[in-house]
Motif scaffolding. Structure first.
Motif, PDB file in Angstrom:
ATOM      1  N   SER A  39       0.812  -1.228   0.000  1.00  0.00           N
ATOM      2  CA  SER A  39       0.000   0.000   0.000  1.00  0.00           C
ATOM      3  C   SER A  39       0.839   1.270   0.000  1.00  0.00           C
ATOM      4  O   SER A  39       0.283   2.368   0.125  1.00  0.00           O
ATOM      5  N   THR A  40       2.159   1.138  -0.139  1.00  0.00           N
ATOM      6  CA  THR A  40       3.026   2.308  -0.298  1.00  0.00           C
ATOM      7  C   THR A  40       3.722   2.213  -1.649  1.00  0.00           C
ATOM      8  O   THR A  40       3.343   2.905  -2.591  1.00  0.00           O
ATOM      9  N   LEU A  41       4.702   1.362  -1.769  1.00  0.00           N
ATOM     10  CA  LEU A  41       5.364   1.194  -3.059  1.00  0.00           C
ATOM     11  C   LEU A  41       4.447   0.488  -4.059  1.00  0.00           C
ATOM     12  O   LEU A  41       4.491   0.763  -5.259  1.00  0.00           O
ATOM     13  N   ILE A  42       3.611  -0.417  -3.558  1.00  0.00           N
ATOM     14  CA  ILE A  42       2.691  -1.162  -4.425  1.00  0.00           C
ATOM     15  C   ILE A  42       1.247  -0.924  -4.006  1.00  0.00           C
ATOM     16  O   ILE A  42       0.975  -0.388  -2.937  1.00  0.00           O
ATOM     17  N   ASN A  43       0.323  -1.404  -4.843  1.00  0.00           N
ATOM     18  CA  ASN A  43      -1.089  -1.057  -4.684  1.00  0.00           C
ATOM     19  C   ASN A  43      -1.875  -1.985  -3.775  1.00  0.00           C
ATOM     20  O   ASN A  43      -3.036  -1.711  -3.483  1.00  0.00           O
ATOM     21  N   ILE A  44      -1.291  -3.089  -3.332  1.00  0.00           N
ATOM     22  CA  ILE A  44      -2.055  -4.095  -2.581  1.00  0.00           C
ATOM     23  C   ILE A  44      -1.399  -4.401  -1.243  1.00  0.00           C
ATOM     24  O   ILE A  44      -0.238  -4.053  -1.003  1.00  0.00           O
ATOM     25  N   GLU A  45      -2.177  -5.055  -0.382  1.00  0.00           N
ATOM     26  CA  GLU A  45      -1.657  -5.732   0.800  1.00  0.00           C
ATOM     27  C   GLU A  45      -1.504  -7.200   0.401  1.00  0.00           C
ATOM     28  O   GLU A  45      -2.500  -7.915   0.235  1.00  0.00           O
ATOM     29  N   CYS A  46      -0.283  -7.652   0.218  1.00  0.00           N
ATOM     30  CA  CYS A  46      -0.062  -8.983  -0.348  1.00  0.00           C
ATOM     31  C   CYS A  46      -0.705 -10.087   0.490  1.00  0.00           C
ATOM     32  O   CYS A  46      -1.249 -11.044  -0.058  1.00  0.00           O
ATOM     33  N   VAL A  47      -0.636  -9.960   1.805  1.00  0.00           N
ATOM     34  CA  VAL A  47      -1.206 -11.005   2.660  1.00  0.00           C
ATOM     35  C   VAL A  47      -2.703 -11.141   2.432  1.00  0.00           C
ATOM     36  O   VAL A  47      -3.251 -12.250   2.433  1.00  0.00           O
ATOM     37  N   ASP A  48      -3.383 -10.033   2.194  1.00  0.00           N
ATOM     38  CA  ASP A  48      -4.820 -10.079   1.942  1.00  0.00           C
ATOM     39  C   ASP A  48      -5.124 -10.775   0.626  1.00  0.00           C
ATOM     40  O   ASP A  48      -6.083 -11.548   0.517  1.00  0.00           O
ATOM     41  N   GLU A  49      -4.295 -10.498  -0.386  1.00  0.00           N
ATOM     42  CA  GLU A  49      -4.540 -11.086  -1.706  1.00  0.00           C
ATOM     43  C   GLU A  49      -4.196 -12.570  -1.726  1.00  0.00           C
ATOM     44  O   GLU A  49      -4.870 -13.362  -2.404  1.00  0.00           O
ATOM     45  N   ILE A  50      -3.174 -12.976  -0.986  1.00  0.00           N
ATOM     46  CA  ILE A  50      -2.890 -14.410  -0.860  1.00  0.00           C
ATOM     47  C   ILE A  50      -4.048 -15.096  -0.149  1.00  0.00           C
ATOM     48  O   ILE A  50      -4.472 -16.196  -0.513  1.00  0.00           O
ATOM     49  N   ALA A  51      -4.576 -14.445   0.879  1.00  0.00           N
ATOM     50  CA  ALA A  51      -5.696 -15.011   1.632  1.00  0.00           C
ATOM     51  C   ALA A  51      -6.921 -15.210   0.752  1.00  0.00           C
ATOM     52  O   ALA A  51      -7.736 -16.114   1.001  1.00  0.00           O
ATOM     53  N   VAL A  97      -0.690 -13.871  -7.581  1.00  0.00           N
ATOM     54  CA  VAL A  97      -0.874 -12.567  -6.941  1.00  0.00           C
ATOM     55  C   VAL A  97       0.146 -11.577  -7.487  1.00  0.00           C
ATOM     56  O   VAL A  97      -0.193 -10.437  -7.830  1.00  0.00           O
ATOM     57  N   TYR A  98       1.397 -12.015  -7.593  1.00  0.00           N
ATOM     58  CA  TYR A  98       2.439 -11.122  -8.120  1.00  0.00           C
ATOM     59  C   TYR A  98       2.159 -10.755  -9.574  1.00  0.00           C
ATOM     60  O   TYR A  98       2.244  -9.575  -9.951  1.00  0.00           O
ATOM     61  N   ARG A  99       1.796 -11.734 -10.370  1.00  0.00           N
ATOM     62  CA  ARG A  99       1.616 -11.477 -11.803  1.00  0.00           C
ATOM     63  C   ARG A  99       0.350 -10.688 -12.108  1.00  0.00           C
ATOM     64  O   ARG A  99       0.358  -9.794 -12.963  1.00  0.00           O
ATOM     65  N   ASN A 100      -0.725 -11.010 -11.419  1.00  0.00           N
ATOM     66  CA  ASN A 100      -2.029 -10.504 -11.830  1.00  0.00           C
ATOM     67  C   ASN A 100      -2.587  -9.368 -10.984  1.00  0.00           C
ATOM     68  O   ASN A 100      -3.463  -8.632 -11.448  1.00  0.00           O
ATOM     69  N   ARG A 101      -2.110  -9.231  -9.743  1.00  0.00           N
ATOM     70  CA  ARG A 101      -2.727  -8.241  -8.855  1.00  0.00           C
ATOM     71  C   ARG A 101      -1.768  -7.134  -8.410  1.00  0.00           C
ATOM     72  O   ARG A 101      -2.203  -6.021  -8.128  1.00  0.00           O
ATOM     73  N   LEU A 102      -0.507  -7.458  -8.316  1.00  0.00           N
ATOM     74  CA  LEU A 102       0.449  -6.472  -7.812  1.00  0.00           C
ATOM     75  C   LEU A 102       0.804  -5.471  -8.900  1.00  0.00           C
ATOM     76  O   LEU A 102       1.218  -5.856  -9.997  1.00  0.00           O
ATOM     77  N   ARG A 103       0.675  -4.207  -8.578  1.00  0.00           N
ATOM     78  CA  ARG A 103       1.098  -3.120  -9.460  1.00  0.00           C
ATOM     79  C   ARG A 103       1.879  -2.098  -8.632  1.00  0.00           C
ATOM     80  O   ARG A 103       1.569  -1.871  -7.457  1.00  0.00           O
ATOM     81  N   LEU A 104       2.851  -1.477  -9.250  1.00  0.00           N
ATOM     82  CA  LEU A 104       3.513  -0.360  -8.596  1.00  0.00           C
ATOM     83  C   LEU A 104       2.511   0.775  -8.442  1.00  0.00           C
ATOM     84  O   LEU A 104       1.694   1.018  -9.342  1.00  0.00           O
ATOM     85  N   ASN A 105       2.570   1.457  -7.316  1.00  0.00           N
ATOM     86  CA  ASN A 105       1.741   2.642  -7.180  1.00  0.00           C
ATOM     87  C   ASN A 105       2.236   3.716  -8.139  1.00  0.00           C
ATOM     88  O   ASN A 105       3.418   3.743  -8.508  1.00  0.00           O
ATOM     89  N   SER A 212      10.037  12.262   7.136  1.00  0.00           N
ATOM     90  CA  SER A 212       9.030  11.191   7.174  1.00  0.00           C
ATOM     91  C   SER A 212       7.893  11.554   6.236  1.00  0.00           C
ATOM     92  O   SER A 212       7.404  12.689   6.235  1.00  0.00           O
ATOM     93  N   VAL A 213       7.463  10.572   5.436  1.00  0.00           N
ATOM     94  CA  VAL A 213       6.461  10.818   4.411  1.00  0.00           C
ATOM     95  C   VAL A 213       5.332   9.804   4.546  1.00  0.00           C
ATOM     96  O   VAL A 213       5.558   8.591   4.501  1.00  0.00           O
ATOM     97  N   ALA A 214       4.114  10.288   4.712  1.00  0.00           N
ATOM     98  CA  ALA A 214       2.927   9.442   4.759  1.00  0.00           C
ATOM     99  C   ALA A 214       2.295   9.432   3.373  1.00  0.00           C
ATOM    100  O   ALA A 214       1.966  10.496   2.831  1.00  0.00           O
ATOM    101  N   TYR A 215       2.125   8.232   2.809  1.00  0.00           N
ATOM    102  CA  TYR A 215       1.532   8.134   1.480  1.00  0.00           C
ATOM    103  C   TYR A 215       0.160   7.475   1.576  1.00  0.00           C
ATOM    104  O   TYR A 215       0.049   6.297   1.921  1.00  0.00           O
ATOM    105  N   ARG A 216      -0.891   8.262   1.293  1.00  0.00           N
ATOM    106  CA  ARG A 216      -2.274   7.768   1.374  1.00  0.00           C
ATOM    107  C   ARG A 216      -2.450   6.938   2.645  1.00  0.00           C
ATOM    108  O   ARG A 216      -2.936   5.810   2.625  1.00  0.00           O
ATOM    109  N   ALA A 217      -2.054   7.548   3.742  1.00  0.00           N
ATOM    110  CA  ALA A 217      -1.816   6.814   4.988  1.00  0.00           C
ATOM    111  C   ALA A 217      -3.028   6.816   5.910  1.00  0.00           C
ATOM    112  O   ALA A 217      -3.995   7.575   5.743  1.00  0.00           O
ATOM    113  N   LYS A 218      -2.920   5.945   6.930  1.00  0.00           N
ATOM    114  CA  LYS A 218      -3.894   5.921   8.003  1.00  0.00           C
ATOM    115  C   LYS A 218      -3.796   7.226   8.788  1.00  0.00           C
ATOM    116  O   LYS A 218      -2.736   7.862   8.848  1.00  0.00           O
TER     117      LYS A 218
END
Length: 244
Positions: A39-51, A97-105, A212-218
């Motif tokens: 959710s910073t460098l990439i668009n997904i939370e990988c653990v969620d997409e694996i789940a 997940v890497y091939r089909n869902r992960l994209r660089l932000n 310190s940089v917050a990117y689309r952060a909580k």
């Protein structure tokens, strides 16, 4: 580095806010930039997409969201709980997940290139997984990467994390330690480092560096960061820097 009072946010342009600094800065005055991955460098939370492959995305994503918002204080335990729910997912499903869902932000590659061109070293430090971070390191030409190693037996995830030489799980404290050790390795002060993240487990490393940089952060992360990017790409950080 020029400063302004920390309680005086300055809006440079819509959805880009700074506090405690006065742009323009010089990118070459920094020596290291550290990125969170999910959710910073990439668009997904990988653990969620694996789940999702295990039919447990909603359950895992709820834990992830609570951890990122800082509502779960024991990040290590929260990650162990989530990884346990991944048991039985195949290596091929992780690859998908890497091939089909992960994209660089947006702006990720551009920011990395600008930093490398200015002489900065680039670190990817993540509470996610080596399957993704190592591939991103090679894809983007990053200098360092650290994240968690999923155990695999017989082509399937066991639901466990494998300890590595540096420790068991890359949580907030380990992210901070990794940034500080990298600074020492390359011979720079932590004040010459930039850290970008979005979740509560990024706060320790963000608090240890000069920028310190917050990117689309909580919300909690956004409130504590010197820079908050709420819209657009990661390369909006470059708006803070003048010509070298």
């Amino acid at each position: 580095m020029p400063t302004i009072p920390n309680d005086s946010p300055l809006e440079l342009s819509p959805d880009l806010t700074v506090r405690g600094i006065r742009p323009p800065l010089r990118l070459r005055d920094f020596k290291l930039i550290a990125f969170d991955m999910d959710s910073t460098l990439i668009n997904i939370e990988c653990v969620d997409e694996i789940a999702d492959a295990a039919g447990r995305k909603a359950e895992v994503a709820a834990i992830t969201e609570a951890a990122m918002r800082g509502e779960i204080t024991d990040y290590k335990e929260s990650l162990r709980q989530r990884v346990a729910l991944l048991k039985g997912v195949t290596e091929e499903q992780v690859a998908q997940v890497y091939r089909n869902r992960l994209r660089l932000n947006p702006g990720a590659a551009e920011l990395v290139l600008a930093c490398k061109s200015a002489g900065l070293k680039v670190l990817l430090v993540s509470g996610g997984f080596t399957y993704f971070s190592d591939r991103l390191r090679d894809r983007l030409g990053l200098d360092f990467a650290r994240s968690n190693l999923l155990e695999v037996e017989g082509g399937q995830l066991t639901g466990r994390i494998v300890p590595q030489s540096w420790g068991d799980i890359c949580d907030g404290a380990m992210k901070r330690e990794t940034v500080l050790r990298t600074c020492s390795l390359i011979g720079c002060s932590p004040t010459q480092a930039i850290a970008m993240g979005d979740g509560a487990n990024d706060l320790e490393m963000m608090g240890a560096v000069g920028l310190s940089v917050a990117y689309r952060a909580k919300p909690r992360v956004r409130e504590q960061a010197k820079v908050a990017i709420d819209m657009g790409g990661l390369d909006r950080l470059l708006e803070l820097f003048g010509a070298d």
